[in-house]
Design an enzyme around this catalytic site. Structure first.
Site, PDB file in Angstrom:
ATOM      1  N   GLU A 139       0.849  -1.200   0.000  1.00 53.32           N
ATOM      2  CA  GLU A 139       0.000   0.000   0.000  1.00 53.32           C
ATOM      3  C   GLU A 139       0.884   1.250   0.000  1.00 53.32           C
ATOM      4  O   GLU A 139       2.096   1.145   0.207  1.00 53.32           O
ATOM      5  CB  GLU A 139      -0.923  -0.018   1.222  1.00 53.32           C
ATOM      6  CG  GLU A 139      -1.870  -1.196   1.232  1.00 53.32           C
ATOM      7  CD  GLU A 139      -2.790  -1.217   2.444  1.00 53.32           C
ATOM      8  OE1 GLU A 139      -2.746  -0.252   3.247  1.00 53.32           O
ATOM      9  OE2 GLU A 139      -3.545  -2.191   2.594  1.00 53.32           O
ATOM     10  N   TRP A 163       1.963  -0.012  -6.300  1.00 53.03           N
ATOM     11  CA  TRP A 163       3.112  -0.731  -6.871  1.00 53.03           C
ATOM     12  C   TRP A 163       2.712  -2.130  -7.313  1.00 53.03           C
ATOM     13  O   TRP A 163       3.459  -3.086  -7.128  1.00 53.03           O
ATOM     14  CB  TRP A 163       4.286  -0.798  -5.878  1.00 53.03           C
ATOM     15  CG  TRP A 163       4.705   0.534  -5.363  1.00 53.03           C
ATOM     16  CD1 TRP A 163       4.448   1.064  -4.141  1.00 53.03           C
ATOM     17  CD2 TRP A 163       5.423   1.528  -6.097  1.00 53.03           C
ATOM     18  NE1 TRP A 163       4.966   2.331  -4.051  1.00 53.03           N
ATOM     19  CE2 TRP A 163       5.578   2.639  -5.237  1.00 53.03           C
ATOM     20  CE3 TRP A 163       5.961   1.592  -7.391  1.00 53.03           C
ATOM     21  CZ2 TRP A 163       6.235   3.799  -5.615  1.00 53.03           C
ATOM     22  CZ3 TRP A 163       6.629   2.749  -7.763  1.00 53.03           C
ATOM     23  CH2 TRP A 163       6.755   3.835  -6.892  1.00 53.03           C
ATOM     24  N   ILE A 164       1.523  -2.245  -7.901  1.00 55.43           N
ATOM     25  CA  ILE A 164       1.004  -3.554  -8.282  1.00 55.43           C
ATOM     26  C   ILE A 164       1.296  -3.848  -9.758  1.00 55.43           C
ATOM     27  O   ILE A 164       0.842  -3.116 -10.647  1.00 55.43           O
ATOM     28  CB  ILE A 164      -0.518  -3.652  -8.024  1.00 55.43           C
ATOM     29  CG1 ILE A 164      -0.853  -3.227  -6.591  1.00 55.43           C
ATOM     30  CG2 ILE A 164      -1.002  -5.063  -8.332  1.00 55.43           C
ATOM     31  CD1 ILE A 164      -0.141  -3.993  -5.499  1.00 55.43           C
ATOM     32  N   GLU A 208       9.386  -7.385  -4.075  1.00 56.89           N
ATOM     33  CA  GLU A 208       9.163  -8.619  -3.319  1.00 56.89           C
ATOM     34  C   GLU A 208      10.119  -8.738  -2.133  1.00 56.89           C
ATOM     35  O   GLU A 208      10.627  -9.815  -1.826  1.00 56.89           O
ATOM     36  CB  GLU A 208       9.238  -9.845  -4.241  1.00 56.89           C
ATOM     37  CG  GLU A 208       8.102  -9.835  -5.259  1.00 56.89           C
ATOM     38  CD  GLU A 208       7.905 -11.141  -5.977  1.00 56.89           C
ATOM     39  OE1 GLU A 208       8.084 -12.193  -5.345  1.00 56.89           O
ATOM     40  OE2 GLU A 208       7.559 -11.102  -7.171  1.00 56.89           O
ATOM     41  N   GLU A 215      17.461  -5.386   2.294  1.00 54.62           N
ATOM     42  CA  GLU A 215      17.513  -5.279   3.756  1.00 54.62           C
ATOM     43  C   GLU A 215      16.534  -6.261   4.415  1.00 54.62           C
ATOM     44  O   GLU A 215      16.847  -6.885   5.433  1.00 54.62           O
ATOM     45  CB  GLU A 215      17.204  -3.841   4.181  1.00 54.62           C
ATOM     46  CG  GLU A 215      18.296  -2.833   3.832  1.00 54.62           C
ATOM     47  CD  GLU A 215      18.357  -2.477   2.341  1.00 54.62           C
ATOM     48  OE1 GLU A 215      19.407  -1.987   1.895  1.00 54.62           O
ATOM     49  OE2 GLU A 215      17.357  -2.698   1.621  1.00 54.62           O
TER      50      GLU A 215
END
Length: 382
Positions: free
Chosen positions: A129, A158-159, A365, A369
């Site tokens: 989100e 960011w889909i 994905e 980090e």
């Protein structure tokens, strides 16, 4: 990793098929699609016919019925030509399609998997989100129960295929904030009232892979569209991401190999001081480092894939593969630009695109980090 001679020969056939497809249908259009941010929907219909969009789906649901070794090979060969298309193939297979395959009931699998595996429908997957990426527990996209329906409100960002996807698996909050069992997964079809596409992102790289918002405004979903049971959405997502990380590792591997192969060819052809620049140690040592890191990335990726094929836990191994391969992809493509010199900085040569595309692999994905967080947690369990 030991493969039987039969499996090895089969992989070579798969590799040749993916390589030929990429050379014929993708390579001629790479820069046109990249420059104009064209998402080539028709290309995915063609890939569906070859089984590239249902690699892991059993044949009973119209899929290719293959394993992760074949899947890694297909992603790698496509990404060697275009990271954008490789990314979209990966997201379609490992996120949306795989989530339905892994957690859907028989009715859901029978309805959606044949459409997704054949390329008739394109899939999207929504976890992130605007204000919650790695911190998914604070998601603001919520659903409340209303009779035998759920009403969804909120935005996913960011889909991949957020605009063009025909169906999306969406993880939304159905319980308390910060409760790992307070989220549920739903299958939402395009065209249902209250489900709309928002802003399409203007990206540095991966520009031919569509990235957009999905907006839910009082979107009513029948309870039969829930995947699994209420409260399992986040836990399901973490399992799906184990496989998704193998996808991004394969994507990274393909980009790195594409940049490396272009660099080797250029270093042999480019003349300076009366000889090919490959003869100079400054260049040859760069190529040695690139080749070594690519080999290590492939071994990590193939190992994670083997564990996944065997149904074994691969949380640490897939995170290691994703982390190392994605960082390698950036390092290799950076060195490729350096080897090409001024030409590497132009769009007339392929390495500037590998350079731009590679960076997403260290972010999408789960950032590098986050991968280190996953790896360290798993290591400390022992």
């Amino acid at each position: 990793m030991g493969l039987s001679a039969e499996r090895s020969n089969h992989l070579q056939l798969i590799r040749a098929s993916a390589r030929d497809f990429a050379a014929t249908h993708i390579r001629p259009h790479v820069m046109e699609w990249d420059e104009a941010q064209i998402f080539p929907v028709d290309l995915f219909k063609k890939m569906g016919e070859l089984g590239f969009l249902g690699v892991l789906v059993p044949e009973t649901y119209g899929g290719a019925g293959l394993g992760y070794q074949e899947y890694i090979t297909i992603i790698e060969e496509i990404a060697k030509v275009c990271g954008s298309i490789g990314l979209s193939v990966a997201a379609h297979n490992s996120l949306c399609t795989n989530h339905i395959l892994t957690f859907g009931n028989e009715a859901q699998k029978s309805k959606y998997l044949p459409l997704l595996a054949s390329g008739q429908w394109l899939g999207a997957w929504g976890l992130t989100e605007p204000n919650t990426g790695s911190d998914a527990g604070r998601m603001q996209c919520v659903a409340h129960k209303d009779g035998d329906h759920w009403v969804i409100n909120g935005t996913k960002s960011w889909i991949t295929h957020g605009k063009s996807g025909d169906v999306a698996v969406v993880i939304v909050r159905t319980g308390a904030l910060l409760d790992s069992r307070g989220m549920s997964a739903f299958v939402v079809e395009r065209g249902i009232p209250g489900f709309n596409a928002g802003k399409k992102e203007n990206k540095l790289g991966m520009r031919a892979s569509e990235t957009a918002e999905m907006i839910f405004d009082n979107c009513r979903i029948h309870e039969s569209q829930m995947l699994g049971v209420e409260g399992e959405g986040f836990i399901q997502s973490m399992k799906i991401l184990d496989g998704g990380r193998i996808s991004i590792a394969a994507l990274s591997l393909g980009i790195a190999k594409g940049a490396y192969e272009a660099s080797v060819q250029y270093a042999k052809e480019r003349q300076q001081f009366g000889q090919p620049i490959a003869n100079f140690q400054g260049i040859s040592f760069k190529l040695a480092d690139m080749a070594t890191k690519i080999e290590a990335s492939e071994l990590l990726t193939r190992n994670a894939g083997e564990l996944k094929d065997e149904g074994k836990k691969c949380t640490m191994e897939s995170a290691m593969a994703k982390y190392y391969a994605s960082e390698t992809s950036v390092q290799v493509s950076t060195d490729a630009v350096q080897i090409f010199g001024g030409y590497g900085y132009t769009k007339d040569f392929p390495v500037e695109k590998f350079y731009r595309d590679s960076k997403l692999c260290t972010i999408g994905e789960g950032t590098s980090e986050i991968q280190k967080l996953v790896i360290s947690r798993e290591a400390l369990k022992g």
